[in-house]
Design an enzyme around this catalytic site. Sequence first.
Site, PDB file in Angstrom:
ATOM      1  N   PHE A  40      -4.381  34.184 -11.652  1.00 50.81           N
ATOM      2  CA  PHE A  40      -4.358  35.605 -11.323  1.00 50.81           C
ATOM      3  C   PHE A  40      -5.474  36.294 -12.099  1.00 50.81           C
ATOM      4  CE2 PHE A  40      -0.243  33.913 -10.442  1.00 50.81           C
ATOM      5  CZ  PHE A  40       0.115  34.519  -9.246  1.00 50.81           C
ATOM      6  N   ASN A  78      -2.411  33.946 -15.933  1.00 54.59           N
ATOM      7  CA  ASN A  78      -3.052  35.262 -15.920  1.00 54.59           C
ATOM      8  C   ASN A  78      -4.343  35.203 -16.715  1.00 54.59           C
ATOM      9  OD1 ASN A  78      -1.616  37.133 -14.470  1.00 54.59           O
ATOM     10  ND2 ASN A  78      -0.515  37.965 -16.205  1.00 54.59           N
ATOM     11  N   CYS A  79      -5.393  35.804 -16.200  1.00 59.08           N
ATOM     12  CA  CYS A  79      -6.593  35.992 -17.012  1.00 59.08           C
ATOM     13  C   CYS A  79      -6.239  37.010 -18.091  1.00 59.08           C
ATOM     14  CB  CYS A  79      -7.749  36.495 -16.169  1.00 59.08           C
ATOM     15  SG  CYS A  79      -9.215  36.883 -17.156  1.00 59.08           S
ATOM     16  N   VAL A  80      -6.283  36.585 -19.340  1.00 63.43           N
ATOM     17  CA  VAL A  80      -5.827  37.444 -20.430  1.00 63.43           C
ATOM     18  C   VAL A  80      -6.664  38.710 -20.542  1.00 63.43           C
ATOM     19  CG1 VAL A  80      -7.124  36.238 -22.246  1.00 63.43           C
ATOM     20  CG2 VAL A  80      -5.013  37.473 -22.819  1.00 63.43           C
ATOM     21  N   ALA A  83      -5.707  41.045 -17.764  1.00 66.78           N
ATOM     22  CA  ALA A  83      -4.349  41.538 -17.990  1.00 66.78           C
ATOM     23  C   ALA A  83      -4.334  42.634 -19.055  1.00 66.78           C
ATOM     24  CB  ALA A  83      -3.434  40.388 -18.389  1.00 66.78           C
TER      25      ALA A  83
END
Length: 129
Positions: A40, A78-80, A83
């Site tokens: 994501f 998730n791409c930190v 996010a």
Amino acid sequence: MNKFIIQVNGTVYGSTASFRALRFTESVLSLGHQVSSIFFYQDGVTNSSALICPASDEHDLHRAWERLAKEHNLKLVNCVSAALRRGVLSEQDAQENNKTSANASNHFVMGGLGELVTGIEESDRLICF
């Protein structure tokens, strides 16, 4: 049999990207293909918010991703960076950034673009939504 990595860039609601990605993933799995992970990115990280509360007559995409991941042992990443910019925080991110709460579902893990690149190298196809 092909091995896919799926990248979801679209927001959980407000576009059809997440819904189409979910249906595509269900389809390839039903045909016997593998999915190494769902990554994501950009607004796609909103799919991981545990605070999403759609109306009772609407499709709950957040829960659908969680169910699919659980049923097929899929990794939801998730791409930190994306996010954090959008206010989607894991427990660890909340602590590290001195925030009082987290809202990312525990079914989603935070990762970086390196995980996406590794996933692409290990897969036959990258499909983006």
